[in-house]
Design an enzyme around this catalytic site. Structure first.
Site, PDB file in Angstrom:
ATOM      1  N   ASP A   1      -3.219   4.413   2.818  1.00 27.10           N
ATOM      2  CA  ASP A   1      -3.566   4.737   4.209  1.00 27.10           C
ATOM      3  C   ASP A   1      -3.197   6.182   4.496  1.00 27.10           C
ATOM      4  OD1 ASP A   1      -4.358   2.153   4.631  1.00 27.10           O
ATOM      5  OD2 ASP A   1      -2.591   1.561   5.784  1.00 27.10           O
TER       6      ASP A   1
ATOM      7  N   ASP B   1       0.860  -1.179   0.000  1.00 26.50           N
ATOM      8  CA  ASP B   1       0.000   0.000   0.000  1.00 26.50           C
ATOM      9  C   ASP B   1       0.897   1.230   0.000  1.00 26.50           C
ATOM     10  OD1 ASP B   1       1.108   0.257   2.491  1.00 26.50           O
ATOM     11  OD2 ASP B   1      -0.769   0.238   3.605  1.00 26.50           O
TER      12      ASP B   1
ATOM     13  N   ASP C   1       1.487   4.744   2.348  1.00 23.04           N
ATOM     14  CA  ASP C   1       1.096   5.362   3.619  1.00 23.04           C
ATOM     15  C   ASP C   1       1.497   6.832   3.656  1.00 23.04           C
ATOM     16  OD1 ASP C   1       0.524   2.668   5.020  1.00 23.04           O
ATOM     17  OD2 ASP C   1       2.590   2.431   4.330  1.00 23.04           O
TER      18      ASP C   1
HETATM   19  P1  UTP Z   1       2.477  -1.182   6.538  1.00 19.99           P
HETATM   20  O1  UTP Z   1       1.623  -2.340   6.958  1.00 19.99           O
HETATM   21  O2  UTP Z   1       1.941  -0.323   5.467  1.00 19.99           O
HETATM   22  O3  UTP Z   1       3.890  -1.780   6.179  1.00 19.99           O
HETATM   23  O4  UTP Z   1       2.708  -0.314   7.844  1.00 19.99           O
HETATM   24  P2  UTP Z   1       5.055  -1.220   5.253  1.00 19.99           P
HETATM   25  O5  UTP Z   1       6.277  -1.270   6.073  1.00 19.99           O
HETATM   26  O6  UTP Z   1       4.680   0.094   4.664  1.00 19.99           O
HETATM   27  O7  UTP Z   1       5.196  -2.302   4.147  1.00 19.99           O
HETATM   28  P3  UTP Z   1       4.258  -2.554   2.860  1.00 19.99           P
HETATM   29  O8  UTP Z   1       5.137  -2.371   1.693  1.00 19.99           O
HETATM   30  O9  UTP Z   1       3.123  -1.583   2.885  1.00 19.99           O
HETATM   31  O10 UTP Z   1       3.795  -3.971   2.997  1.00 19.99           O
HETATM   32  C1  UTP Z   1       3.637   0.734   7.919  1.00 19.99           C
HETATM   33  C2  UTP Z   1       3.977   1.006   9.337  1.00 19.99           C
HETATM   34  O11 UTP Z   1       2.900   1.636   9.989  1.00 19.99           O
HETATM   35  C3  UTP Z   1       2.664   1.043  11.225  1.00 19.99           C
HETATM   36  C4  UTP Z   1       3.125  -0.369  11.092  1.00 19.99           C
HETATM   37  O12 UTP Z   1       3.507  -0.889  12.328  1.00 19.99           O
HETATM   38  C5  UTP Z   1       4.289  -0.251  10.146  1.00 19.99           C
HETATM   39  O13 UTP Z   1       5.481  -0.078  10.867  1.00 19.99           O
HETATM   40  N1  UTP Z   1       1.229   1.133  11.543  1.00 19.99           N
HETATM   41  C6  UTP Z   1       0.305   0.676  10.674  1.00 19.99           C
HETATM   42  C7  UTP Z   1       0.850   1.700  12.715  1.00 19.99           C
HETATM   43  O14 UTP Z   1       1.714   2.113  13.511  1.00 19.99           O
HETATM   44  N2  UTP Z   1      -0.469   1.777  13.037  1.00 19.99           N
HETATM   45  C8  UTP Z   1      -1.429   1.326  12.205  1.00 19.99           C
HETATM   46  O15 UTP Z   1      -2.627   1.428  12.531  1.00 19.99           O
HETATM   47  C9  UTP Z   1      -1.040   0.767  10.988  1.00 19.99           C
HETATM   48 MN    MN Z   2       2.787   0.432   3.692  1.00 14.90          MN
END
Ligand code: UTP
Ligand code: MN
Length: 484
Positions: A410, A320, A322
């Site tokens: 996100d 995704d 973020d």
């Molecule tokens: P992600 O699941 O998007 O992982 O969460 P990523 O590292 O970006 O990898 P991919 O490529 O998308 O798979 C990003 C970070 O945001 C934190 C997670 O712990 C992770 O470190 N996070 C996610 C939160 O702190 N709170 C949330 O509600 C969701």
């Molecule tokens: Mn991510």
């Protein structure tokens, strides 16, 4: 750092010729940080295996392999240049892991973990058990092991066995941080977090190129089914397990079962399954950044938008994209997400939106119990991304001529005084975050989460990630070094 040059007497004397097995390997052990008993142990060991060893004052041009336990490469090279100017090109300057491997194998091994001139890589002997004290880029030299560990960790996760699951995640994380490939178990002697089970798996992979335990899991019906079901957006391990227990094994089974009610998220998950399970490229992430930027600027030009998650860590692909969005004026962030969502809807690119209003309350902090989710306002979106908006085109299957794809995005919106904590928390990786919190708790008796850092008497302020690392007494680790 001062390295002794020729002040000490020759200790272990000249090698006894009759035992020499490897004429063209002439070792020199750099004694710094070795200690007397360790030094004499290594000497005995090397000689008993038929190696020629030079010590202290005997650094000579005959030396072919310089082995150092303390791998501060820059000072080591400075010293070498002073005392051995002639044949440095022909000398292998090596990490101690080469020595331990060679002793174990009873011959000089080919894997040469060199200490290149000017390198400041973390020495093998001091790899920390905390991911937040290691530098881990996206380059993984030990993928054959870490892929295997990931399968094992996931399988334990499906069985709710947290201990072994975490053990394999930690082991994978340690191996990912190494700037070299593990070629023998001996090379892992000084590494933390590798238990009996992990080493047994590594041994199999080293000997056979694969692990039979992992292969068994990969062909296990329960594992395969849970893996398949959780690949759907909105389906967690609990739901997957429930469906599995009901005897469902495929998507067709689920969609044909009239007693199953799919929530909105899961319905969208099935609808866009192909797109959402397909990795998002860096170029697509850049394009989405522009879209979010524009949507935010339309609301307030002063807003702050930061790319976070895996793409901030320099990953080429992600599941995704973020973003953190906030405003410099405290409290103003409240209007952001609802308005951004509206804007995206008006553009006709909002395919799905799960908005969660803020439950953030400073009075309820710190939280002593770890929660997977933070309390900031956030939304989990699926957006429609047009091919024309992506430099180099979409990352889609060949023959897909729709001209668009669905992507997961996100957005999280903390108050600006919480920005640094949110950014640090959302940048990841998950393992890096876990170890940051563990380090804070165990080493500093502090509590860290996505909202705050608390030192048991007061909250510590931070406007940047660097402030937080400093409060924790940690060296700053750049985002691209947090791929633990
Ligand atoms: P992600 O699941 O998007 O992982 O969460 P990523 O590292 O970006 O990898 P991919 O490529 O998308 O798979 C990003 C970070 O945001 C934190 C997670 O712990 C992770 O470190 N996070 C996610 C939160 O702190 N709170 C949330 O509600 C969701
Ligand atoms: Mn991510």
């Amino acid at each position: 750092m001062v390295m002794r040059k020729r002040s000490r007497p020759v200790e272990a004397d000249v090698p006894r010729r009759e035992e020499v097995k490897f004429e063209d390997v002439r070792l020199y052990l750099v004694e710094r940080k070795m200690g007397r008993s360790r030094r004499s142990f290594l000497t005995q060991l090397a000689r008993s295996k038929g190696f020629i060893l030079f010590f202290f004052s005997l650094y000579s041009d005959e030396v072919t392999h310089v082995v150092s336990e303390d791998s501060h490469a820059s000072s080591l090279w400075k010293w070498l240049k002073e005392c051995a100017p002639k044949n440095l090109q022909n000398v292998n300057v090596l990490d101690i892991s080469w020595f331990t491997d060679s002793m174990r194998e009873g011959r000089p091994v080919d894997n040469l973990p060199t200490l290149p001139e000017g390198s400041t890589s973390t020495p093998v002997t001091t790899v920390s058990q905390y991911a937040c004290q290691r530098r881990t880029t996206t380059e993984n030299h030990n993928k054959i092991f870490t892929d295997a560990f990931e399968v094992l960790a996931e399988s334990y996760e499906f069985s709710e066995m947290e201990g072994p699951c975490l053990a394999f995640r930690r082991a994978a994380s340690v191996l990912k941080s190494l700037p070299w490939a593990v070629r023998s178990l001996g090379a892992t002697l000084d590494l933390p977090c590798l238990g009996e089970h992990t080493k047994a798996v590594m041994e199999e992979v080293l000997q056979c190129g694969r692990s039979f335990e992992v292969e068994k899991i990969l062909s296990d019906e329960r594992y395969r089914t849970l893996k398949l079901f959780t690949s759907v957006f909105g389906v967690g391990p609990k739901t997957a397990e429930k469906w599995y227990r009901r005897g469902l094994r495929s998507f067709t089974d689920i969609l044909a079962d009239r007693s199953i009610h799919l929530n909105q998220m899961q319905q969208t998950g099935f609808l866009h399954y192909g797109d959402i399970t397909r990795a998002v490229s860096k170029a697509e992430a850049r394009s989405l950044r522009n879209i979010i930027d524009e949507a935010v600027r339309a609301i307030t030009p002063a807003a702050i938008v930061a790319l976070t998650g895996g793409f901030r860590r320099g990953k080429e692909f992600g599941h995704d994209v973020d973003f953190i969005v906030t405003t410099p004026e405290l409290g103003k962030e409240k209007i952001l997400l609802p308005n951004i969502i509206n804007g995206l809807k008006k553009q006709g690119i909002l395919l799905f939106c799960d908005y969660q209003a803020s439950t953030f309350d400073m009075a309820k902090l710190p939280s002593y119990r770890f929660e997977a989710m933070d309390h900031f306002a956030k939304c989990f979106l699926i957006l429609r991304l047009e091919a024309s908006q992506v430099e180099g085109g979409l990352h889609i299957a060949e023959g897909d001529s729709r001209g668009w794809r669905a992507v997961r995005v996100d957005l999280v919106s903390p108050p600006v005084d919480r920005y640094a904590f949110a950014l640090l928390g959302w940048t990841g990786s998950r393992q890096f975050e876990r170890d940051l919190r563990r380090f804070a708790r165990v080493k500093q008796r502090m509590i860290l989460d996505n909202h705050c850092l608390y030192d048991k008497t007061k909250f510590l302020a931070a406007t940047t990630e660097k402030d937080i690392f400093a409060h924790l007494g940690l060296e700053y680790i750049e985002p691209w070094q947090r791929n633990a």
